[in-house]
Design a protein around this motif. Structure first.
Motif, short mmCIF file in Angstrom:
data_model
loop_
_atom_site.label_atom_id
_atom_site.label_comp_id
_atom_site.label_asym_id
_atom_site.label_seq_id
_atom_site.Cartn_x
_atom_site.Cartn_y
_atom_site.Cartn_z
N ASN A 169 0.82 -1.21 0.00
CA ASN A 169 0.00 0.00 0.00
C ASN A 169 0.86 1.27 0.00
OD1 ASN A 169 -2.42 -1.40 -0.05
ND2 ASN A 169 -2.60 -1.46 2.17
N LEU A 173 0.80 3.90 -3.02
CA LEU A 173 0.48 5.30 -2.73
C LEU A 173 1.51 6.23 -3.36
CD1 LEU A 173 -1.45 7.12 -0.90
CD2 LEU A 173 0.45 7.13 0.71
N LYS A 174 2.77 5.91 -3.18
CA LYS A 174 3.85 6.71 -3.76
C LYS A 174 3.75 6.75 -5.28
CE LYS A 174 7.99 7.06 -3.33
NZ LYS A 174 9.45 6.87 -3.40
N LEU A 176 1.13 6.25 -7.21
CA LEU A 176 -0.05 7.00 -7.66
C LEU A 176 0.20 8.50 -7.59
CD1 LEU A 176 -3.01 4.94 -6.14
CD2 LEU A 176 -2.26 5.03 -8.53
N LEU A 177 0.86 8.95 -6.54
CA LEU A 177 1.18 10.38 -6.44
C LEU A 177 2.13 10.79 -7.57
CD1 LEU A 177 1.63 10.72 -2.57
CD2 LEU A 177 -0.11 11.87 -3.96
N ARG A 180 0.18 10.91 -10.84
CA ARG A 180 -0.67 12.10 -10.88
C ARG A 180 0.14 13.33 -11.27
NH1 ARG A 180 -3.18 16.42 -8.50
NH2 ARG A 180 -5.45 16.27 -8.30
N LEU A 218 -8.44 8.99 -9.66
CA LEU A 218 -7.19 8.69 -8.96
C LEU A 218 -7.21 9.24 -7.54
CD1 LEU A 218 -3.64 8.56 -10.22
CD2 LEU A 218 -4.09 10.08 -8.31
N ASP A 219 -7.70 10.46 -7.37
CA ASP A 219 -7.75 11.07 -6.04
C ASP A 219 -8.63 10.26 -5.09
OD1 ASP A 219 -6.11 13.02 -7.00
OD2 ASP A 219 -7.64 14.57 -7.15
N GLN A 221 -9.02 7.03 -5.21
CA GLN A 221 -8.23 5.85 -4.84
C GLN A 221 -7.15 6.20 -3.82
OE1 GLN A 221 -9.03 2.76 -5.66
NE2 GLN A 221 -10.75 3.58 -6.84
N LEU A 222 -6.56 7.37 -3.97
CA LEU A 222 -5.56 7.82 -3.01
C LEU A 222 -6.16 7.97 -1.61
CD1 LEU A 222 -3.60 10.53 -5.04
CD2 LEU A 222 -2.63 8.46 -4.05
N GLU A 226 -5.20 5.76 1.66
CA GLU A 226 -4.74 6.40 2.90
C GLU A 226 -5.54 5.89 4.09
OE1 GLU A 226 -4.49 10.82 5.00
OE2 GLU A 226 -5.73 10.49 3.22
N ILE A 254 -1.97 14.11 0.24
CA ILE A 254 -3.31 13.66 -0.11
C ILE A 254 -4.36 14.60 0.48
CG2 ILE A 254 -4.98 11.77 0.17
CD1 ILE A 254 -2.56 9.88 0.23
#
Length: 261
Positions: A169, A173-174, A176-177, A180, A218-219, A221-222, A226, A254
């Motif tokens: 996870n 997370l990293k 996906l950021l 983006r 995407l946001d 999912q972020l 989290e 986020i």
């Protein structure tokens, strides 16, 4: 912790910064977060300083080799072709360093574990570029496997199941950021191409509208990621302060995105 990370980073640089290759290829990227994750996962296991450095160096050599192969230049000029060939050779060189390093440690079980991880990473990289997903969940799972398979194999090897889930996870997370940020700057990425293929185009009124919809997906999912990570924090009772601080930095990013959205 910071001193230990710096020491391991120095060991990695000593292995990978080959003067001739650096004339033609970019300096290999050493991901500080992945290094921090490795050391954090191994804390509390009773490993000697030498053993911890050995395992961290091994996994990072594999990661660098995989990254190098992924970023081979597609330029077709003579100089570009030479750079591409040397980049491929550099990836092979770093892979060779990993096998040599593990062979010297005589850790057959770790070799098997990481070999499975390498296979999974390459399989899911292929899935990402083929973009044949039937759901966002399947897309995210492939992205997570690309980022975290090696680290999951390490934590599984040491029986750290809580860290296996959390590592996946954290690295997703990293990623996906990063995706983006690159999508906003360049308007394209393999991940967003796959996300676009899963989207309902009929609800879009134009390119800017589509871009906003994809970013909102995407946001969302972020945010969900989290929340899931925060629920699991209590199970990682030995998490060090350096890792906690890095998590807070990512969670803050986020929070800003959610407030802006």
């Amino acid at each position: 912790m910071k001193n230990k990370i710096a020491e391991i980073r120095a060991l990695i640089e000593n292995k990978v910064l080959h003067p001739y290759l650096l004339q033609y290829i970019e300096k290999p990227h050493i991901d500080e977060d992945k290094l921090l994750l490795l050391v954090s996962t191994m804390e509390g296991l009773g490993l000697t300083d030498k053993e911890m450095k050995n395992y961290a160096l091994t996994v990072m050599l594999v990661q660098i080799a995989l990254d190098i192969h992924e970023h081979v230049s597609n330029k077709q000029t003579h100089s570009g072709l030479k750079a591409r060939q040397l980049t491929v050779l550099a990836g092979d060189y770093y892979s060779g360093l990993y096998y040599k390093h593990l062979a010297e440690s005589d850790d057959i079980l770790m070799i098997r574990s990481l070999s499975k991880g390498i296979k999974e990473v390459n399989e899911h990289k292929t899935f990402l570029y083929q973009q044949e997903f039937d759901s966002i969940g399947a897309l995210l799972n492939s992205l997570k496997m690309v980022e975290a398979a090696l680290f999951s194999k390490l934590s599984d090897y040491f029986g750290r199941s809580a860290w296996t889930t959390f590592s996946g996870n954290f690295l997703l997370l990293k990623r996906l950021l990063k995706e983006r940020s690159e999508y906003i700057e360049y308007g394209k990425s393999p991940f967003f191409d796959a996300l676009f293929a899963l989207s309902d185009k009929s609800v879009c009124r134009g390119e800017s509208d589509l871009k906003q919809i994809l970013l909102q997906k995407l946001d969302q999912q972020l945010f969900l990621l989290e929340q899931e990570m925060k629920k699991k924090l209590d199970s990682l009772i030995d998490m060090n302060d350096s890792f906690k601080e890095r998590l807070e930095e990512l969670f803050s990013q986020i929070k800003i995105l959610v407030e802006e959205g």
